[in-house]
Scaffold this active site. Sequence first.
Site, PDB file in Angstrom:
ATOM      1  N   TYR A   1      -0.738   2.842   7.339  1.00  0.00           N
ATOM      2  CA  TYR A   1      -0.047   2.954   6.042  1.00  0.00           C
ATOM      3  C   TYR A   1       1.454   3.277   6.320  1.00  0.00           C
ATOM      4  O   TYR A   1       2.319   2.476   6.155  1.00  0.00           O
ATOM      5  CB  TYR A   1      -0.680   3.790   4.907  1.00  0.00           C
ATOM      6  CG  TYR A   1       0.233   3.601   3.499  1.00  0.00           C
ATOM      7  CD1 TYR A   1      -0.088   2.849   2.639  1.00  0.00           C
ATOM      8  CD2 TYR A   1       1.016   5.028   3.154  1.00  0.00           C
ATOM      9  CE1 TYR A   1       0.646   2.529   1.450  1.00  0.00           C
ATOM     10  CE2 TYR A   1       1.626   4.886   1.731  1.00  0.00           C
ATOM     11  CZ  TYR A   1       1.544   3.840   1.128  1.00  0.00           C
ATOM     12  OH  TYR A   1       2.122   3.906  -0.122  1.00  0.00           O
TER      13      TYR A   1
ATOM     14  N   LYS B   1       5.141   0.722   6.123  1.00  0.00           N
ATOM     15  CA  LYS B   1       6.113   1.303   5.227  1.00  0.00           C
ATOM     16  C   LYS B   1       7.298   1.494   6.027  1.00  0.00           C
ATOM     17  O   LYS B   1       8.300   1.511   5.512  1.00  0.00           O
ATOM     18  CB  LYS B   1       5.561   2.824   4.492  1.00  0.00           C
ATOM     19  CG  LYS B   1       4.575   2.285   3.383  1.00  0.00           C
ATOM     20  CD  LYS B   1       4.800   1.361   2.462  1.00  0.00           C
ATOM     21  CE  LYS B   1       4.053   1.022   1.327  1.00  0.00           C
ATOM     22  NZ  LYS B   1       4.409  -0.123   0.358  1.00  0.00           N
TER      23      LYS B   1
ATOM     24  N   SER C   1      -3.572   8.261  -7.461  1.00  0.00           N
ATOM     25  CA  SER C   1      -4.322   7.207  -7.724  1.00  0.00           C
ATOM     26  C   SER C   1      -5.589   7.540  -7.885  1.00  0.00           C
ATOM     27  O   SER C   1      -6.254   8.362  -7.445  1.00  0.00           O
ATOM     28  CB  SER C   1      -3.980   6.401  -6.328  1.00  0.00           C
ATOM     29  OG  SER C   1      -4.545   6.988  -5.212  1.00  0.00           O
TER      30      SER C   1
END
Length: 154
Positions: free
Chosen positions: A103, A107, A138
């Site tokens: 991730y 990014k 989340s």
Amino acid sequence: QTYAPKLILLDITDISCIRDVAKEILNCYGCVDILINNASMKVKGAVQSISLELDKKIMDANYFGPITLTKAILPSMISRRTGQIVLINSIQGKIGIPFRAAYAASKHAAVGFFDCLRAEMEEFDISVSTVSPTFICSYHRQPAPGNWEASIWK
């Protein structure tokens, strides 16, 4: 005249169809004034437990997807000499934390691309912004151990 928006679906991980969808959007609406790249996918796991296949899926969603869509819309903005492109990214595009290597890498790559794009688009009066929020809550359930597909948060 009444304006009725048309729903156009796009799977940002399907790189091969992004150009076609962008073309459909431009044909339908004529132009895009503001492009907000907000799709994202993340996974949590140790580097050695995440497959290269999953690393590529994360990179497709978080890097190749937004840049492919941006590149498809950009010529229209350049010819009109106006537009705004926004990347909703993550603080992890600036710092890495354990168990988020794929991730964070995706990014970081996106930040690098959009920083360069910002400098290149200045002469065309096209604004390029990157928003890097910190951690957000989340709502998800933790997957069973070893079930990496269930650990993808969309």
